[in-house]
Scaffold this active site. Structure first.
Site, PDB file in Angstrom:
ATOM      1  N   ASN A 449       0.869  -1.178   0.000  1.00 27.29           N
ATOM      2  CA  ASN A 449       0.000   0.000   0.000  1.00 27.29           C
ATOM      3  C   ASN A 449       0.905   1.227   0.000  1.00 27.29           C
ATOM      4  OD1 ASN A 449      -1.957   1.938   0.364  1.00 27.29           O
ATOM      5  ND2 ASN A 449      -2.351   1.435   2.512  1.00 27.29           N
ATOM      6  N   TRP A 450       1.045   1.844  -1.184  1.00 26.11           N
ATOM      7  CA  TRP A 450       1.991   2.956  -1.311  1.00 26.11           C
ATOM      8  C   TRP A 450       1.489   4.223  -0.608  1.00 26.11           C
ATOM      9  CZ3 TRP A 450       3.929   2.796  -7.130  1.00 26.11           C
ATOM     10  CH2 TRP A 450       4.628   1.602  -7.325  1.00 26.11           C
ATOM     11  N   LYS A 451       0.191   4.330  -0.368  1.00 22.67           N
ATOM     12  CA  LYS A 451      -0.410   5.520   0.241  1.00 22.67           C
ATOM     13  C   LYS A 451      -0.094   6.758  -0.602  1.00 22.67           C
ATOM     14  CE  LYS A 451      -0.304   3.345   4.771  1.00 22.67           C
ATOM     15  NZ  LYS A 451      -0.128   3.501   6.226  1.00 22.67           N
ATOM     16  N   HIS A 536      -9.567   1.244   5.131  1.00 24.65           N
ATOM     17  CA  HIS A 536      -8.330   1.488   5.863  1.00 24.65           C
ATOM     18  C   HIS A 536      -8.580   2.472   7.008  1.00 24.65           C
ATOM     19  CE1 HIS A 536      -4.158   2.539   6.723  1.00 24.65           C
ATOM     20  NE2 HIS A 536      -3.805   1.461   6.035  1.00 24.65           N
ATOM     21  N   GLU A 538      -6.979   4.865   8.107  1.00 25.62           N
ATOM     22  CA  GLU A 538      -6.713   6.272   7.780  1.00 25.62           C
ATOM     23  C   GLU A 538      -7.903   6.892   7.050  1.00 25.62           C
ATOM     24  OE1 GLU A 538      -1.936   5.357   7.479  1.00 25.62           O
ATOM     25  OE2 GLU A 538      -3.092   5.702   5.647  1.00 25.62           O
ATOM     26  N   GLU A 608      -5.413  -4.820  10.531  1.00 25.47           N
ATOM     27  CA  GLU A 608      -4.382  -3.818  10.812  1.00 25.47           C
ATOM     28  C   GLU A 608      -4.680  -3.145  12.151  1.00 25.47           C
ATOM     29  OE1 GLU A 608      -2.356  -2.150   6.903  1.00 25.47           O
ATOM     30  OE2 GLU A 608      -4.188  -1.127   7.395  1.00 25.47           O
ATOM     31  N   GLY A 614       2.438   2.531  11.216  1.00 23.27           N
ATOM     32  CA  GLY A 614       3.362   3.662  11.147  1.00 23.27           C
ATOM     33  C   GLY A 614       4.000   4.026  12.464  1.00 23.27           C
ATOM     34  N   SER A 654       3.291  -2.301  10.583  1.00 25.23           N
ATOM     35  CA  SER A 654       4.747  -2.364  10.802  1.00 25.23           C
ATOM     36  C   SER A 654       5.293  -3.757  10.547  1.00 25.23           C
ATOM     37  CB  SER A 654       5.088  -1.913  12.232  1.00 25.23           C
ATOM     38  OG  SER A 654       4.679  -0.588  12.447  1.00 25.23           O
ATOM     39  N   GLY A 675       2.854  -1.303   4.352  1.00 24.18           N
ATOM     40  CA  GLY A 675       2.839   0.140   4.128  1.00 24.18           C
ATOM     41  C   GLY A 675       4.209   0.661   3.760  1.00 24.18           C
ATOM     42  N   GLY A 676       4.920   1.241   4.750  1.00 28.29           N
ATOM     43  CA  GLY A 676       6.201   1.885   4.463  1.00 28.29           C
ATOM     44  C   GLY A 676       7.221   0.970   3.820  1.00 28.29           C
TER      45      GLY A 676
END
Length: 692
Positions: A449-451, A536, A538, A608, A614, A654, A675-676
């Site tokens: 998930n590049w966001k 999600h 967010e 999640e 994050g 994470s 994610g990251g």
């Protein structure tokens, strides 16, 4: 769990028990004495000069509701039912009561606020200090309601609510029909009235003065015994006031006077040996006359056996005459202070039986003794002897009637919850699957998930690198990258979608139309994408996406042939309150459990934990497996075990190359939503390699 968290939890639960016990006791003593609570409300209305504007039935209903509300809130707090709402209501109540009792303490318009009824009389200053302490306690409870452990699961809380409401309303109703089960007043059964009026030797007696309100020619005036006028004045009311403070005996205002001249006949009646019936009615004009026939039969019985039968009332001669005309009453009446009469018995009318000045029995007009001309003398009946039930016996009955069923419910509920918890543990679920031999191969997936990261050129470069690397690696799982909208069409042209699937990070909840800035599921599909991430945290948190909105998005995505990666997870506060199971179940029920089993096959669930996104924090592999197993179990409850075994459930939060092998080794974790770590080819490929 930190020491601070443990201490806070302990403090909250201690305060919870203290506040709950206080409100349960306060509410119960009010609820079982609704007339006494009504009389106290009248005191407040008189202090505010509003008594003439509020009908009696309104104050009676208010009395029942007040006692019931306090009792219910106390019970709900004790069982942690609707913790947040109940703690807020209690705080709001104390915000009203605390300044009210400060006014009472300063101005003293009422000697006792009545917070504990007649059970525990408090001075106004004591009441104020008590309310300050409760206000502080309810503030803590309101701030940290999640620290209160539940005795009853959410699914069964309605039983506690319904049972409690019925119990307290029926208790109030029974006390109105009969008499309160507990008599905290000085005229309870077994009381020697004369002895209760005595002042110990050496004690300074208080001085009282009885004031009579009389009327003549439309003029009302107040008189004392010293200046009592002639019989041309009509009696209206009387009241006893304290002229000088001193030792106040439990019974200090029991005074019977003749109607004509105010002669005190108290001693002659209390000193009489043998039985005496006292018919008590504070206000005859408001008395219930439905059972006057039974009262007349008891009067005839008393005449037959030589027992005096007298009426006590605060009503004037006109009211007494009306009662005689209405009921045919032939017994004599004496005047007594209305407050005293209301204190003697909570019924209008009611009946007392004295023997040698001792209260032998008390009856409501609805539960009068069965005595008529053929009944034997009182010593040979159950009514002629004191039958005072012990307080401990009555308390035991209440505990058996109310608390025992709730405790059994709590035990059964906790046993059920513990059984469910055990059944969801990793080893239990794994053994079950091995024994059944039904574990099916389901897709293992690593999705990136590049966001909102990387411009178009950077995104295309990363996608190209991943595509070239994985084309020669033959990964042991499905790989998906979910990119911003502007990347989709360009990335789709260079991906080998047999190697890497393409997905969007969101889509609109509308099919098409004037929705500036939105991208529909049909548009996403037209770029060549196969997947879309929905739900999600967010999107839920920053953009207010509700379960209803997500339900529409899911339906539109499936309609346009997209597979949905549906995200669920709890916050740190919910995890610390052990509510993670409730949260994920509610999120699934709100947005995807409306689908058919066939439609649900296109849903990939991504668990999640919000507290791990994050933050660098990661759920332990055991924590992740436990919640994944639970998610699979509720899918099984909804769609059956075959669908549950075929549903891929991913972990996000994470997840990185270093912890992916341990997480992916768990039987119910089918991959990750990254994610990251998906923004760098080496990091992302390291997670993909965890499946090797």
């Amino acid at each position: 769990m930190s020491v601070k968290t443990v201490i806070l939890g302990a403090v909250v639960n201690v305060l919870r028990v203290v506040v709950a016990s206080t409100f349960v006791f306060s509410g119960y003593v009010k609820a079982i004495d609704p007339l006494g609570t009504q009389y106290k409300l009248h005191d407040y209305l008189e202090a505010w000069h509003l008594i003439e504007y509020v009908p009696d039935f309104v104050t009676l209903v208010a009395a029942v509701l007040l006692g019931g509300a306090e009792f219910c809130l106390g019970v709900f707090l004790l069982f942690a039912v609707h913790r947040r709402l109940v703690s807020r209501l209690l705080f709001a109540m104390m915000c009203v009561l605390t300044p009210l009792t400060l006014w009472l303490a300063i101005d003293n318009p009422i000697s006792d606020c009545g917070c504990f009824g007649d059970a525990v009389p408090l001075t106004n200053w004591q009441t104020f200090y008590k309310n300050v302490a409760l206000l502080a306690a309810t503030t803590v409870l309101m701030v940290a309601p999640h620290k209160m452990g539940r005795f009853i699961s959410l699914a069964n809380q309605w039983i506690v609510v319904t049972y409690t409401l019925l119990f307290i309303l029926l208790s109030s109703g029974n006390s109105l029909y009969d008499l309160p089960p507990f008599d905290f007043r000085p005229y309870r059964v077994g009381t020697d009235i004369k002895q209760g009026m005595e002042i110990p030797e050496g004690a300074k007696p208080p001085k009282f003065e009885t004031v009579f309100v009389l009327e003549k020619d439309g003029e009302q005036r107040e008189f004392t015994l010293e200046d009592y006028p002639d019989s041309t004045w009509t009696f209206i009311d009387s009241k006893t006031v304290t002229v000088e403070e001193g030792y106040v005996p439990p019974i200090h205002d029991f005074m019977m006077q003749t109607l004509d001249g105010g002669e005190d006949v108290t001693d002659s009646i209390l000193s009489r040996r043998g039985y005496t019936f006292l018919f008590v009615s504070p206000h005859l004009e408001q008395a219930d006359d439905a059972n006057f026939g039974t009262i007349d039969r008891i009067y005839e019985y008393s005449q037959e056996h030589g027992y005096p039968f007298v009426g006590l009332t605060a009503t004037g001669e006109a009211g007494i005459a009306r009662w005689r005309e209405l009921t045919g009453a032939e017994y004599p009446f004496y005047n007594m202070d209305a407050i005293t009469l209301k204190t003697i018995i909570r019924s209008n009318p009611g009946l007392l039986l004295l023997k040698d000045g001792v209260v032998v029995g008390k009856w409501s007009h609805n539960r009068l003794p069965e005595l008529d001309e053929v009944a034997p003398p009182l010593p040979q009946t159950p009514y002629g002897v004191i039958r005072q039930e012990s307080v401990s016996g009555k308390v035991s009955q209440i505990l058996l009637l109310y608390l025992l069923p709730l405790l059994l419910l709590s035990l059964a509920d906790r046993t059920w919850k513990f059984t469910r918890w055990i059944s969801n543990k990793t080893f239990t679920y794994s053994i079950y699957k091995r024994l059944k031999g039904k574990k099916k191969m389901r897709k293992k997936i690593v999705a990136g998930n590049w966001k909102m990261n990387m411009n178009l050129q950077e995104g295309v470069a990363l996608a190209k690198e991943l595509n070239e690397t994985l084309a020669g690696k033959q990964p042991n799982c499905d790989v998906v990258i979910c990119t911003p909208f502007i990347h989709l069409a360009s990335v789709a042209q260079l991906l080998n979608q047999d190697v890497i699937g393409l997905g969007a990070e969101n889509c609109a909840d509308k099919e098409k139309g004037a929705y500036t800035g939105e991208v529909s599921a049909e548009m996403v599909k037209s770029t060549g994408a196969q997947y879309v991430i929905l739900g999600h945290s967010e999107r839920r948190g920053y953009y207010g996406e509700t379960p209803e909105i997500l339900k529409e998005k899911v339906l539109l995505a499936l309609k346009n042939g997209l597979k949905v990666i549906f995200c669920i997870g709890e916050s740190l506060e919910e995890r610390e309150a052990n509510k993670q199971n409730e949260v994920v179940k509610a999120e699934l029920e709100g947005s995807v459990f409306n689908l058919t089993a066939e439609e649900f096959k296109n849903i990939i669930i991504a668990y999640e934990p919000i507290w791990a996104i994050g933050t660098g924090k990661t759920a332990t592999s055991d924590q992740a497996e436990e919640i994944h197993a639970y998610i699979r179990s509720i899918v099984a409850e909804k769609y059956g075990q075959d669908v549950a075994d075929a549903t891929s459930i991913l972990y996000g939060g994470s997840c990185k190359a270093s912890n992916a092998p341990e997480l992916f080794a768990k039987p119910d974790i089918d991959g990750g939503l990254i994610g990251g770590a998906s923004l760098k080819a080496a990091d992302f490929l390291g997670i993909v390699d965890a499946w090797k």
